[in-house]
Structures are given as C-alpha cells and as structure tokens.
Design a protein around this motif. Sequence first.
Motif, short mmCIF file in Angstrom:
data_model
loop_
_atom_site.label_atom_id
_atom_site.label_comp_id
_atom_site.label_asym_id
_atom_site.label_seq_id
_atom_site.Cartn_x
_atom_site.Cartn_y
_atom_site.Cartn_z
N GLY A 28 0.82 -1.22 0.00
CA GLY A 28 0.00 0.00 0.00
C GLY A 28 0.85 1.26 0.00
O GLY A 28 0.56 2.22 -0.73
N SER A 29 1.90 1.26 0.79
CA SER A 29 2.80 2.40 0.85
C SER A 29 3.48 2.63 -0.50
O SER A 29 3.62 3.77 -0.96
CB SER A 29 3.85 2.17 1.93
OG SER A 29 4.72 3.26 2.02
N LEU B 113 0.01 2.94 5.61
CA LEU B 113 -1.38 2.58 5.90
C LEU B 113 -1.41 1.72 7.16
O LEU B 113 -0.57 0.84 7.33
CB LEU B 113 -1.98 1.78 4.74
CG LEU B 113 -1.92 2.40 3.34
CD1 LEU B 113 -2.43 1.42 2.31
CD2 LEU B 113 -2.73 3.68 3.30
N MET C 220 -7.71 1.78 7.65
CA MET C 220 -7.28 2.14 6.30
C MET C 220 -6.53 0.97 5.64
O MET C 220 -6.71 0.69 4.46
CB MET C 220 -6.40 3.38 6.36
CG MET C 220 -6.13 4.02 5.03
SD MET C 220 -5.17 5.51 5.30
CE MET C 220 -5.99 6.59 4.18
N LEU C 221 -5.70 0.26 6.41
CA LEU C 221 -4.97 -0.90 5.89
C LEU C 221 -5.94 -2.03 5.56
O LEU C 221 -5.81 -2.68 4.52
CB LEU C 221 -3.93 -1.37 6.90
CG LEU C 221 -3.16 -2.62 6.50
CD1 LEU C 221 -2.38 -2.40 5.20
CD2 LEU C 221 -2.20 -3.04 7.62
N PHE D 42 -7.68 -1.10 2.37
CA PHE D 42 -6.76 -1.27 1.25
C PHE D 42 -6.61 -2.75 0.89
O PHE D 42 -6.58 -3.10 -0.29
CB PHE D 42 -5.38 -0.68 1.56
CG PHE D 42 -4.34 -1.13 0.58
CD1 PHE D 42 -4.32 -0.61 -0.71
CD2 PHE D 42 -3.43 -2.12 0.91
CE1 PHE D 42 -3.38 -1.06 -1.65
CE2 PHE D 42 -2.50 -2.57 -0.01
CZ PHE D 42 -2.48 -2.04 -1.29
#
Length: 151
Positions: free
Chosen positions: A70-71, A78, A82-83, A86
Amino acid sequence: MSTSQHIQTILNGTIHSLKTIIPMNIDVKSPSIITEPYTQQEMGVLIGLIGDLKGRIIIDSTPEIFGAVGSSMFGMPLDGAMLESFTGELGNMIAGNLCTYAGQYELELDITPPTVMVGNTKLYGFQQAFNLPATIDGAGDISILYTIDEK
C-alpha cells in the motif's frame, strides 16, 4: 474448455494481475495443491469466483506486507481501518484484473465483494485448492490460494 485449462488460465492470469497491479518486483513460485483446512495466519482477503468456474480466491499475508504494498502504491503508510480497507481493495483489483485476463481466453468469471480476514482463520469446505506463493521485493511473502468448487 476443461477444468485443468481453466485452472492454468487462472494461474497465468494471477501472475499477470500481480505484476500489473503491484508496482514492485514479484518472484512467483511454483503452484502446489493443498488439502483442507487452510490456515490463514494474520491477514487476508477472500473473494468469491462465479461463472464458468466456481470457487474462491484468498490472498494471504501479513499486515506489514500489505502495508508495504500500500505504501508503494500510494506513497504513504497505511494502518488500522485504512490498511484493512486497502487489503480488500487490493484483492478487488487483482481479482478484477484476473477476470479481464480470463475473458480473453474464453473463460467467463465474475467476483463477489471482498471479505477481509484479520487473525488466525481456518478455511474448510473446498474440493481442491491451489496455492500460488510469491515474494514481493522490499515487502515479503504473499500466498494466493484458489479453492475450486464442483459444479
């Protein structure tokens, strides 16, 4: 098209999807057949497959590895909700790209909404499962599991 040809198309489509969606180098290992139960250790996303083949896709890894992906994709760390969001969306992107790829090979597939799983989970209730492990440079190991249901 036979089930074995469908499975080969799915495996090839998954490799294509991973390399298209994730902006990092990915080393995909050889697939293997596994039996139930499958134990997901830390974090994963489950997406149903419907159409010419019925089954499920489980993308299994750790929060740290999903966070690194994600990063890399969004340029920011994240975590928490939020993680988890994602992780579900990453599953959607990979599975959706797989469906598009499969359609080019006369295999009609659609997907269900993702279910994010956090924590230790045992999965039962499948006839066959294929595990496609991969290593993402700079992140770590990920496994993509396909369970195939009998029609």
